[in-house]
Design a protein around this motif. Sequence first.
Motif, PDB file in Angstrom:
ATOM      1  N   VAL A 115      -4.485 119.132  70.438  1.00  0.00           N
ATOM      2  CA  VAL A 115      -2.924 117.666  70.996  1.00  0.00           C
ATOM      3  C   VAL A 115      -1.685 118.275  71.380  1.00  0.00           C
ATOM      4  O   VAL A 115      -0.812 119.667  70.906  1.00  0.00           O
ATOM      5  N   GLU A 116      -1.275 118.255  72.957  1.00  0.00           N
ATOM      6  CA  GLU A 116       0.259 119.324  73.329  1.00  0.00           C
ATOM      7  C   GLU A 116       1.200 117.917  72.796  1.00  0.00           C
ATOM      8  O   GLU A 116       2.630 118.915  72.743  1.00  0.00           O
ATOM      9  N   ARG A 117       0.847 116.872  72.574  1.00  0.00           N
ATOM     10  CA  ARG A 117       1.911 116.388  72.517  1.00  0.00           C
ATOM     11  C   ARG A 117       2.183 115.462  72.156  1.00  0.00           C
ATOM     12  O   ARG A 117       1.140 114.541  72.192  1.00  0.00           O
ATOM     13  N   PHE A 118       2.794 114.686  71.126  1.00  0.00           N
ATOM     14  CA  PHE A 118       2.875 112.936  71.200  1.00  0.00           C
ATOM     15  C   PHE A 118       4.080 112.646  71.853  1.00  0.00           C
ATOM     16  O   PHE A 118       5.036 112.585  71.540  1.00  0.00           O
ATOM     17  N   GLU A 119       3.393 111.274  72.699  1.00  0.00           N
ATOM     18  CA  GLU A 119       4.441 110.769  73.173  1.00  0.00           C
ATOM     19  C   GLU A 119       4.891 109.394  72.302  1.00  0.00           C
ATOM     20  O   GLU A 119       3.088 107.561  72.672  1.00  0.00           O
ATOM     21  N   VAL A 120       5.899 108.318  70.922  1.00  0.00           N
ATOM     22  CA  VAL A 120       5.733 107.557  70.640  1.00  0.00           C
ATOM     23  C   VAL A 120       6.868 106.446  70.844  1.00  0.00           C
ATOM     24  O   VAL A 120       7.794 107.017  71.546  1.00  0.00           O
ATOM     25  N   GLY A 121       6.242 105.141  70.945  1.00  0.00           N
ATOM     26  CA  GLY A 121       6.517 103.892  72.103  1.00  0.00           C
ATOM     27  C   GLY A 121       7.286 103.756  70.813  1.00  0.00           C
ATOM     28  O   GLY A 121       7.573 104.450  69.258  1.00  0.00           O
ATOM     29  N   THR A 122       7.843 102.222  70.409  1.00  0.00           N
ATOM     30  CA  THR A 122       8.415 101.594  69.038  1.00  0.00           C
ATOM     31  C   THR A 122       8.356 101.121  68.315  1.00  0.00           C
ATOM     32  O   THR A 122       6.869 100.952  68.646  1.00  0.00           O
ATOM     33  N   PRO A 123       8.294 102.227  66.658  1.00  0.00           N
ATOM     34  CA  PRO A 123       7.641 101.715  65.794  1.00  0.00           C
ATOM     35  C   PRO A 123       8.249 100.163  65.546  1.00  0.00           C
ATOM     36  O   PRO A 123       9.155  99.754  65.179  1.00  0.00           O
ATOM     37  N   LYS A 124       6.907  99.965  64.254  1.00  0.00           N
ATOM     38  CA  LYS A 124       7.719  98.872  63.728  1.00  0.00           C
ATOM     39  C   LYS A 124       7.088  99.235  61.909  1.00  0.00           C
ATOM     40  O   LYS A 124       6.137  99.719  61.622  1.00  0.00           O
ATOM     41  N   ARG A 125       8.557  99.293  61.310  1.00  0.00           N
ATOM     42  CA  ARG A 125       8.699  99.409  59.524  1.00  0.00           C
ATOM     43  C   ARG A 125       7.688  99.154  59.390  1.00  0.00           C
ATOM     44  O   ARG A 125       7.681  97.192  59.209  1.00  0.00           O
ATOM     45  N   HIS A 126       6.702  98.701  58.066  1.00  0.00           N
ATOM     46  CA  HIS A 126       6.417  98.345  57.035  1.00  0.00           C
ATOM     47  C   HIS A 126       7.348  98.435  56.035  1.00  0.00           C
ATOM     48  O   HIS A 126       7.418  99.689  55.733  1.00  0.00           O
ATOM     49  N   LEU A 127       7.535  97.497  54.929  1.00  0.00           N
ATOM     50  CA  LEU A 127       8.541  96.886  54.274  1.00  0.00           C
ATOM     51  C   LEU A 127       7.422  96.960  53.352  1.00  0.00           C
ATOM     52  O   LEU A 127       6.833  96.267  52.762  1.00  0.00           O
ATOM     53  N   ASN A 128       7.904  98.071  52.174  1.00  0.00           N
ATOM     54  CA  ASN A 128       7.222  98.144  50.910  1.00  0.00           C
ATOM     55  C   ASN A 128       8.559  98.505  50.066  1.00  0.00           C
ATOM     56  O   ASN A 128       9.689  99.735  50.095  1.00  0.00           O
ATOM     57  N   ASN A 129       8.710  97.983  48.678  1.00  0.00           N
ATOM     58  CA  ASN A 129       9.534  98.177  47.687  1.00  0.00           C
ATOM     59  C   ASN A 129       9.480  99.797  47.471  1.00  0.00           C
ATOM     60  O   ASN A 129      10.461 100.262  46.596  1.00  0.00           O
ATOM     61  N   LEU A 130       8.123 100.722  47.539  1.00  0.00           N
ATOM     62  CA  LEU A 130       8.451 101.973  47.249  1.00  0.00           C
ATOM     63  C   LEU A 130       7.810 102.850  47.936  1.00  0.00           C
ATOM     64  O   LEU A 130       8.204 103.799  47.677  1.00  0.00           O
ATOM     65  N   ILE A 131       7.530 102.366  48.858  1.00  0.00           N
ATOM     66  CA  ILE A 131       6.367 103.821  49.540  1.00  0.00           C
ATOM     67  C   ILE A 131       7.325 103.473  51.281  1.00  0.00           C
ATOM     68  O   ILE A 131       8.102 102.121  51.588  1.00  0.00           O
ATOM     69  N   ARG A 132       7.918 104.345  52.139  1.00  0.00           N
ATOM     70  CA  ARG A 132       8.317 104.468  53.231  1.00  0.00           C
ATOM     71  C   ARG A 132       7.521 104.498  54.659  1.00  0.00           C
ATOM     72  O   ARG A 132       6.348 104.869  54.434  1.00  0.00           O
ATOM     73  N   ASN A 133       7.043 103.550  54.930  1.00  0.00           N
ATOM     74  CA  ASN A 133       5.831 103.137  56.069  1.00  0.00           C
ATOM     75  C   ASN A 133       5.901 102.110  57.127  1.00  0.00           C
ATOM     76  O   ASN A 133       6.931 101.637  57.316  1.00  0.00           O
ATOM     77  N   PHE A 134       4.915 102.437  58.334  1.00  0.00           N
ATOM     78  CA  PHE A 134       4.883 101.352  59.151  1.00  0.00           C
ATOM     79  C   PHE A 134       3.665 100.792  59.334  1.00  0.00           C
ATOM     80  O   PHE A 134       2.934 100.901  59.140  1.00  0.00           O
ATOM     81  N   ASP A 135       4.238  99.846  60.226  1.00  0.00           N
ATOM     82  CA  ASP A 135       3.302  98.542  60.433  1.00  0.00           C
ATOM     83  C   ASP A 135       2.923  98.970  61.878  1.00  0.00           C
ATOM     84  O   ASP A 135       1.355  99.003  61.417  1.00  0.00           O
ATOM     85  N   SER A 136       2.968  99.633  62.927  1.00  0.00           N
ATOM     86  CA  SER A 136       2.218 100.024  64.494  1.00  0.00           C
ATOM     87  C   SER A 136       3.275 101.134  64.278  1.00  0.00           C
ATOM     88  O   SER A 136       4.474 101.293  64.008  1.00  0.00           O
ATOM     89  N   LEU A 137       2.668 101.808  65.180  1.00  0.00           N
ATOM     90  CA  LEU A 137       3.091 102.988  65.525  1.00  0.00           C
ATOM     91  C   LEU A 137       2.268 103.674  66.627  1.00  0.00           C
ATOM     92  O   LEU A 137       1.424 104.017  66.360  1.00  0.00           O
ATOM     93  N   PRO A 138       2.755 102.797  68.079  1.00  0.00           N
ATOM     94  CA  PRO A 138       2.163 103.264  69.329  1.00  0.00           C
ATOM     95  C   PRO A 138       2.511 104.666  69.586  1.00  0.00           C
ATOM     96  O   PRO A 138       3.374 105.037  69.932  1.00  0.00           O
ATOM     97  N   VAL A 139       1.276 105.216  70.308  1.00  0.00           N
ATOM     98  CA  VAL A 139       1.144 106.800  70.514  1.00  0.00           C
ATOM     99  C   VAL A 139       0.634 107.019  71.919  1.00  0.00           C
ATOM    100  O   VAL A 139      -0.915 106.359  71.816  1.00  0.00           O
ATOM    101  N   THR A 140       0.957 107.828  72.608  1.00  0.00           N
ATOM    102  CA  THR A 140       0.541 107.956  73.312  1.00  0.00           C
ATOM    103  C   THR A 140      -0.159 109.837  73.699  1.00  0.00           C
ATOM    104  O   THR A 140       1.487 110.855  73.313  1.00  0.00           O
ATOM    105  N   LEU A 141      -0.718 110.422  73.289  1.00  0.00           N
ATOM    106  CA  LEU A 141      -1.307 111.610  73.354  1.00  0.00           C
ATOM    107  C   LEU A 141      -1.588 111.699  74.805  1.00  0.00           C
ATOM    108  O   LEU A 141      -1.942 112.124  75.914  1.00  0.00           O
TER     109      LEU A 141
END
Length: 403
Positions: free
Chosen positions: A368-394
């Motif tokens: 992969v030369e580059r990651f093009e990342v769209g608008t992510p949606k955060r996933h809320l968890n009391n302890l862990i920092r995470n995403f629900d979705s993370l659109p990417v074009t490689l």
Amino acid sequence: MATQPSGSPPTTDIDLFADETLLDPYESYRTWRDAGPAVWSTRHEVWILSRFDDVKRALADNETYISGKGVGLYGPANEALEGTVIASDPPEHGALRRVLADRMSPRGIRALQPEVEAAANSLVDSIVAKGSFDAMPDLARKFPLMVMADLIGLPGDDHGSLLGWADAGFNTFGPANDRAVSSMPIVGEMFGYIASLDADPSKLREGSMGREIYEASERGELKFEQCGRLMAAYLMAGLDTTISSIANAVWLFGRNPEQWTIARSDPARIPHVYNEILRIESPVQTFRRTLTKDVQLGDALMREGDAVLLLYGSANRDERHWQDPDKFDVRRRSADHLALGFGIHNCAGQGVARLEAHSLLAALARKVERFEVGTPKRHLNNLIRNFDSLPVTLVPAAEMENA
Ligand code: HEM
């Protein structure tokens, strides 16, 4: 937990586990770091330690800051986890840690390397072929789930419910908020599943980590009733944490393409790169300890029995320790970050996490030369920092080179 702080410490009424704080905790962290070494949370009735040196000292001093009274804030979850590896103290803790020590050692991890690397290569080939995809289901969740289910030797092919169980498990480490309370029945489902394995451990693959736990119990190294809970601890701890770190890698490199160019230019750099990813976006934001004696920290007199939250995510951005801490810089030497803990409770599965992440990053660096990342949606968890979705074009490496 204490209801009244002693002395005249700085205080905060910010809800550390409210949606808006979870979405962006870093401003609050900075405020607390600047306010003093220990800040009293009037809302959660705990002390907050947010500076690097104080968090590290507390993690190192497991006689004063104990885990056996729970590492979360929600009573029923603390009771359910009593006596597990993460929520125990010496000597019981050492005995539980020893059960899988060989398998988690550098030699044990080397034995897993060929298979994990092959799986990482094949997964990266599949996302490169897709071009555009959601990095959560197609990469970040998929890989750790595959590795952990195989490592533990779980029967069947459909392990999808493990993800919901792990997410719920981490929510129960928070305070008694909706996320924690509604997660308890889901954690109950996981313990039901574990009980079905307890009833017939031969369902676990021969030679697997799960089988090894039950064999250790046959040798008298742990009680039979501890087996399922030890297996669940590794299973849960090995999912959302690694998932978060892989997602964070994609997100960070999408937003900082020049850092990806540096990272992929030298494969020997990958372990440092992963440390920097863990530092700047620490998957686990906090765990709790309980004091066994009075401790004076700045203006705060913390009393024996008080609960203390150790903010790994804040320590890893403390300007007293890191230069320009909010800058993602893969050339930084970040190995002393606290994202994997420190002291006797340091992450028991970090060899597995590193193997997974290094294998994926190496395969991505080749393809992969580059990651093009769209608008992510955060996933809320009391302890862990995470995403629900993370659109990417490689942008694949070969395509760029041929252009
Ligand atoms: C990037 C991925 C990971 C992160 C950020 C992470 C983070 C942590 C942290 C901060 C702790 C310390 C807990 C404390 O201070 O009380 C911990 C403990 C632990 N982790 Fe991880 N972890 C990761 C991956 C894994 C994996 C893959 C496994 C299993 C194979 C695992 C198994 C454990 C276990 C069993 C403990 C408890 C150790 C003890 O209390 O002695 N972790 N982890």
